[in-house]
Design a protein around this motif. Structure first.
Motif, short mmCIF file in Angstrom:
data_model
loop_
_atom_site.label_atom_id
_atom_site.label_comp_id
_atom_site.label_asym_id
_atom_site.label_seq_id
_atom_site.Cartn_x
_atom_site.Cartn_y
_atom_site.Cartn_z
N LEU A 136 -0.40 -38.14 45.00
CA LEU A 136 -1.14 -39.08 44.18
C LEU A 136 -2.63 -38.95 44.43
O LEU A 136 -3.07 -38.68 45.55
N ASN A 170 -6.37 -40.66 44.72
CA ASN A 170 -6.83 -41.95 45.26
C ASN A 170 -6.86 -43.04 44.21
O ASN A 170 -6.50 -44.18 44.48
N ILE A 171 -7.26 -42.71 43.00
CA ILE A 171 -7.35 -43.74 41.95
C ILE A 171 -5.97 -44.23 41.51
O ILE A 171 -5.86 -45.26 40.86
N GLU A 172 -4.91 -43.51 41.86
CA GLU A 172 -3.55 -43.90 41.51
C GLU A 172 -2.88 -44.77 42.57
O GLU A 172 -1.76 -45.25 42.37
N GLY A 230 -3.72 -47.75 43.77
CA GLY A 230 -3.77 -49.19 43.59
C GLY A 230 -4.42 -49.91 44.76
O GLY A 230 -4.02 -51.03 45.10
#
Length: 176
Positions: free
Chosen positions: A6, A8-10, A12
């Motif tokens: 994933l 970082n922006i995914e 949460g």
């Protein structure tokens, strides 16, 4: 199909301010004279990961702001509330007054093995971790309700305090 890491922006992630607004976990961490600022920083990072209510830094523990703490905490020292107490017994007394069950993470004659421990529902726990050489002070062990021991099979029968923090907090979260 290959697995994909994933971004970082995914993940949460919440901000430090949002973290402080989340409900409490009912778990506090007490560091009893932990001498390494890197271990203190690692405790902050694990405490952030498991949404700990507060860290008590007692005695000789380094306190933020500290470049050494920040190096391993990666900013968690800004999200996790903390307080310094000159003496660990002071922190233990205050946590008891706040309704926490006090748990020394230590090998004692009556320690409960972690794999046999199931946290009681609706019970707040304050877990006390000790100095890298001497462990939790005996008078602090005496002031706690019981001791938890991480079962180990190797020759050392000890883990770095920062590793112990992660193991214990993960176990407490597992049963929340």
């Amino acid at each position: 199909m290959k697995d994909r890491k994933l971004l970082n922006i995914e993940l949460g992630r919440v901000t430090a301010q949002q973290y402080k607004e989340l409900p409490g976990s009912g778990i506090a961490v007490v560091l009893d004279n932990v001498r390494s600022a890197h271990n203190v920083g690692s405790a902050f990072r694990s405490s952030d990961a498991f949404k700990i209510d507060k860290i008590w830094l007692c005695g000789i523990c380094a306190t933020p702001p500290s470049a050494e703490i920040h190096k391993s905490a990666l900013g968690a020292e800004d999200s996790v509330p903390w307080e310094h107490a000159d003496d660990t017994l002071e922190a233990v007394r205050r946590l008891r007054e706040e309704g926490y069950t006090l748990v020394a993470v230590e090998q004692t004659v009556r320690s409960v093995k972690l794999d046999a421990f199931r946290p009681a529902p609706d019970t707040k726990y304050a877990v006390v971790f000790g100095n890298e050489v001497d462990g939790v002070r005996q008078d602090v062990v005496d002031a706690c309700d019981f001791s938890l021991e991480i079962p180990q099979d190797g020759t050392k029968h000890s883990l770095n305090v920062s590793v112990s923090v992660g193991v214990i907090l993960w176990h407490l979260r597992l049963f929340r």
